[in-house]
Design a protein around this motif. Structure first.
Motif, mmCIF file in Angstrom:
data_model
loop_
_atom_site.group_PDB
_atom_site.id
_atom_site.type_symbol
_atom_site.label_atom_id
_atom_site.label_comp_id
_atom_site.label_asym_id
_atom_site.label_seq_id
_atom_site.Cartn_x
_atom_site.Cartn_y
_atom_site.Cartn_z
ATOM 1 N N LEU A 130 0.864 -1.175 0.000
ATOM 2 C CA LEU A 130 0.000 0.000 0.000
ATOM 3 C C LEU A 130 0.902 1.227 0.000
ATOM 4 O O LEU A 130 1.694 1.418 0.924
ATOM 5 N N MET A 131 0.799 2.043 -1.040
ATOM 6 C CA MET A 131 1.612 3.255 -1.098
ATOM 7 C C MET A 131 0.836 4.399 -0.463
ATOM 8 O O MET A 131 -0.263 4.743 -0.903
ATOM 9 N N GLY A 132 1.392 4.982 0.585
ATOM 10 C CA GLY A 132 0.730 6.063 1.296
ATOM 11 C C GLY A 132 -0.236 5.540 2.345
ATOM 12 O O GLY A 132 -0.481 4.332 2.466
ATOM 13 N N GLU A 133 -0.792 6.473 3.108
ATOM 14 C CA GLU A 133 -1.679 6.107 4.215
ATOM 15 C C GLU A 133 -3.140 6.406 3.933
ATOM 16 O O GLU A 133 -4.003 6.143 4.774
ATOM 17 N N ASN A 134 -3.449 6.959 2.757
ATOM 18 C CA ASN A 134 -4.827 7.351 2.459
ATOM 19 C C ASN A 134 -5.613 6.203 1.836
ATOM 20 O O ASN A 134 -6.042 6.257 0.685
ATOM 21 N N HIS A 135 -5.785 5.143 2.611
ATOM 22 C CA HIS A 135 -6.562 3.994 2.170
ATOM 23 C C HIS A 135 -7.733 3.817 3.135
ATOM 24 O O HIS A 135 -7.571 3.964 4.352
ATOM 25 N N GLN A 136 -8.902 3.496 2.590
ATOM 26 C CA GLN A 136 -10.100 3.443 3.425
ATOM 27 C C GLN A 136 -10.106 2.260 4.380
ATOM 28 O O GLN A 136 -10.760 2.298 5.420
ATOM 29 N N ILE A 137 -9.401 1.208 4.030
ATOM 30 C CA ILE A 137 -9.294 0.063 4.921
ATOM 31 C C ILE A 137 -7.915 0.098 5.573
ATOM 32 O O ILE A 137 -6.915 0.426 4.925
ATOM 33 N N SER A 138 -7.856 -0.207 6.857
ATOM 34 C CA SER A 138 -6.567 -0.171 7.544
ATOM 35 C C SER A 138 -5.708 -1.344 7.080
ATOM 36 O O SER A 138 -6.229 -2.409 6.724
ATOM 37 N N PRO A 139 -4.388 -1.177 7.071
ATOM 38 C CA PRO A 139 -3.523 -2.286 6.650
ATOM 39 C C PRO A 139 -3.669 -3.513 7.541
ATOM 40 O O PRO A 139 -3.611 -4.647 7.050
ATOM 41 N N ASP A 140 -3.888 -3.313 8.840
ATOM 42 C CA ASP A 140 -4.066 -4.456 9.738
ATOM 43 C C ASP A 140 -5.343 -5.220 9.407
ATOM 44 O O ASP A 140 -5.364 -6.464 9.399
ATOM 45 N N ASP A 141 -6.413 -4.483 9.130
ATOM 46 C CA ASP A 141 -7.683 -5.123 8.785
ATOM 47 C C ASP A 141 -7.567 -5.859 7.454
ATOM 48 O O ASP A 141 -8.047 -6.993 7.305
ATOM 49 N N LEU A 142 -6.917 -5.217 6.481
ATOM 50 C CA LEU A 142 -6.744 -5.852 5.173
ATOM 51 C C LEU A 142 -5.912 -7.130 5.301
ATOM 52 O O LEU A 142 -6.225 -8.160 4.688
ATOM 53 N N GLN A 143 -4.871 -7.071 6.104
ATOM 54 C CA GLN A 143 -4.016 -8.242 6.301
ATOM 55 C C GLN A 143 -4.782 -9.364 7.004
ATOM 56 O O GLN A 143 -4.684 -10.543 6.618
ATOM 57 N N LYS A 144 -5.566 -9.010 8.016
ATOM 58 C CA LYS A 144 -6.325 -10.010 8.762
ATOM 59 C C LYS A 144 -7.384 -10.674 7.890
ATOM 60 O O LYS A 144 -7.569 -11.901 7.937
ATOM 61 N N ARG A 145 -8.055 -9.885 7.063
ATOM 62 C CA ARG A 145 -9.182 -10.415 6.287
ATOM 63 C C ARG A 145 -8.739 -11.171 5.036
ATOM 64 O O ARG A 145 -9.510 -11.956 4.486
ATOM 65 N N THR A 146 -7.516 -10.937 4.572
ATOM 66 C CA THR A 146 -7.034 -11.651 3.380
ATOM 67 C C THR A 146 -6.025 -12.744 3.719
ATOM 68 O O THR A 146 -5.801 -13.651 2.909
ATOM 69 N N GLY A 147 -5.388 -12.631 4.883
ATOM 70 C CA GLY A 147 -4.326 -13.565 5.223
ATOM 71 C C GLY A 147 -3.041 -13.311 4.459
ATOM 72 O O GLY A 147 -2.141 -14.161 4.438
#
Length: 394
Positions: free
Chosen positions: A146-163
Motif C-alpha cells: 500500500l503506497m501512502g496512508e490514504n486507504h479506506q481500509i486499515s492495513p491491519d484489517d486488510l491483512q487479517k481479512r485476506t491472510g
C-alpha cells in the motif's frame, strides 16, 4: 556511420552532459544527495524460517515471505516504482485510474507497459481495497504493497481479512523526502529480489540531481530567477490559476517559486488556487505550464491570452512561457520532475545549460527506466507543446 558508433556517441554525449560543471574551479562541492537506509541494513533485518521481518513506513512489523512471485501494488506511485524496478510482471491487479482506457492518463509507465490496463481491479465502488476480491484472486498474491496512508481500509484489517502480508510504504520525492523515496525503493527491492536494480535507480537519481544542482549552484543568489507553475494538475487537468507552493523541478535548479510567498501569507501549502490579481503581482521571470491543461476547453494558455491584466507582464511580453510534463497525476513522477528541471534550467539559466536538449534528456530518462524512448508519444497526448516555448496570440 554504423549503429555501434551512433550508440557510443549517444552515450558519450549524455555522459558529458551529466558531468558538465563538475570541475576543480568550483568553490565547494554540490549539495549531497540524502541517502536512505543502506541495503545492507535492510538485508540484515530479522529473518525467520517463513520470511523476513520488516518495519514498514508507519511502524508496523510485518513478516514478508521469501520467493515472492505475485503482488498487489495499490496507491499513487506504487506501480511506477514497480516499473522502475522492472517488476510489473509480478503485479496481479491495477488501480482504476491505471485501467481507464477511455480517458487514459499521460503517464510514461503506462505507455511503456500497456498490459497494466488489462489487469483486474481490487478496488470496490467506495474506493477501498476489497478483501473478498483479493482473497479469491488467481494467481493468489503473496504480498500487498500500500503506497501512502490514504486507504479506506486499515492495513491491519486488510491483512487479517485476506491472510496476506501488507506493507505500507511512502513515495517520497527527489528533494525534501529523498530518504523516504530511497527507503521505499530499497524495501521493494529486497522483498522482490530486485535489490541491485533498486540501487541502480537510486544512484541514477543521485547522478542526475547532482548534475542539476551543480549547474544551478554556480548562479549567484542575486541572479536567482523566479518561476510560476500554472495548470498544475493533481490529479485533474486545471487552468492557469491552479498552482503549488512545492514544485520539485523548480527546487532542483534553484529557481524561486513565486507561489511560495502567497501560500505562506494565506497559511497554505501544496496545491492551491490563486487569483488573477495575485498572479499579476508575482511577476515571475517565466511561466511554466503543466500541459495536461491542454485537454481543457478553458486551459491555462487560453487564460493567459484572454487576460488584459496578465498580457502586460514582462514574462508574457517576452514570450517566456513554456510547456512542461505533468508531475503529479498519480503520485509524484520523479523522472518528469528531473526532465522538467532541465527545461526550466535551460529557459532561465541558458548559459549553465547550453549543452542540454531537454527532449533528448527526456528520452534518455525514459530509456533508463522503461527501456524505450517515450517522449514523442507522450508529447502528442499533451498538445505537442511539452518541453517547448509556447507561442501565444497565434
Amino acid at each position: 556511420m554504423n549503429h555501434g558508433i551512433l550508440v557510443t556517441l549517444g552515450v558519450l554525449t549524455i555522459f558529458l552532459i551529466l558531468t558538465a560543471g563538475c570541475t576543480s574551479e568550483q568553490k565547494a562541492p554540490p549539495p549531497e544527495s540524502i541517502p536512505g537506509p543502506s541495503i545492507i541494513d535492510l538485508e540484515d533485518l530479522a529473518a525467520s524460517s517463513s520470511g523476513i521481518v520488516l518495519t514498514d513506513s508507519i511502524g508496523r512489523e510485518v513478516t514478508v515471505p521469501r520467493n515472492i512471485t505475485h503482488i498487489i501494488c495499490s496507491g499513487p506511485g506504487c506501480m511506477r516504482y514497480l516499473a522502475y524496478l522492472k517488476a510489473t510482471s509480478m503485479a496481479v491487479a491495477a488501480d482504476p485510474v491505471e485501467r481507464d482506457a477511455r480517458s487514459p492518463l499521460p503517464l510514461a509507465y503506462l505507455l511503456a507497459h500497456p498490459e497494466i490496463r488489462n489487469l483486474p481491479s481490487i478496488i470496490n465502488e467506495k474506493g477501498s481495497e476489497n478483501p473478498s476480491v483479493i482473497s479469491g484472486m488467481d494467481p493468489h498474491p503473496d504480498l500487498i504493497f500500500l503506497m501512502g496512508e490514504n486507504h479506506q481500509i486499515s492495513p491491519d484489517d486488510l491483512q487479517k481479512r485476506t491472510g496476506i502480508p501488507v506493507l505500507v510504504l511512502q513515495e517520497g520525492d527527489l528533494s525534501y523526502r529523498r530518504s523516504t523515496m530511497n527507503y521505499a525503493l530499497r524495501v521493494m527491492g529486497v522483498v522482490l529480489s530486485k535489490s541491485a536494480r533498486a540501487e541502480e535507480v537510486i544512484q541514477f537519481f543521485d547522478k542526475v540531481t547532482d548534475n542539476l544542482q551543480t549547474r544551478a549552484w554556480t548562479v549567484p543568489d542575486f541572479q536567482q530567477k523566479t518561476g510560476y507553475i500554472g495548470g498544475y494538475s493533481s490529479p485533474e487537468p486545471q487552468g492557469l490559476y491552479s498552482t503549488t507552493s512545492v514544485y520539485i523541478p523548480l527546487t532542483l535548479v534553484d529557481v524561486k517559486n513565486t507561489a511560495e510567498r502567497y501560500a505562506a501569507e494565506n497559511n497554505l501549502i501544496g496545491s492551491l488556487t490563486i487569483t488573477k490579481e495575485a498572479l499579476s503581482r508575482m511577476a515571475p521571470d517565466a511561466f511554466f505550464i503543466d500541459m495536461t491543461t491542454w485537454s481543457r476547453k478553458d486551459n491555462a494558455v487560453n487564460d493567459l491570452e484572454k487576460s488584459d491584466v496578465l498580457q502586460g507582464m514582462p514574462a508574457i511580453r517576452q514570450g517566456e512561457v513554456y510547456g512542461l510534463l505533468p508531475t503529479a497525476l498519480y503520485g509524484e513522477e520523479h523522472e518528469a520532475d528531473i526532465i522538467n528541471a532541465y527545461l526550466i534550467g535551460k529557459a532561465l539559466y541558458p548559459d549553465k545549460f547550453i549543452d542540454v536538449d531537454p527532449k533528448v534528456m527526456a528520452d534518455y530518462m525514459y530509456a533508463f527506466f522503461y527501456n524505450e524512448p517515450l517522449f514523442e508519444e507522450l508529447n502528442r497526448k499533451l498538445g505537442g507543446m511539452a518541453l517547448s516555448r509556447i507561442p501565444l496570440f497565434t
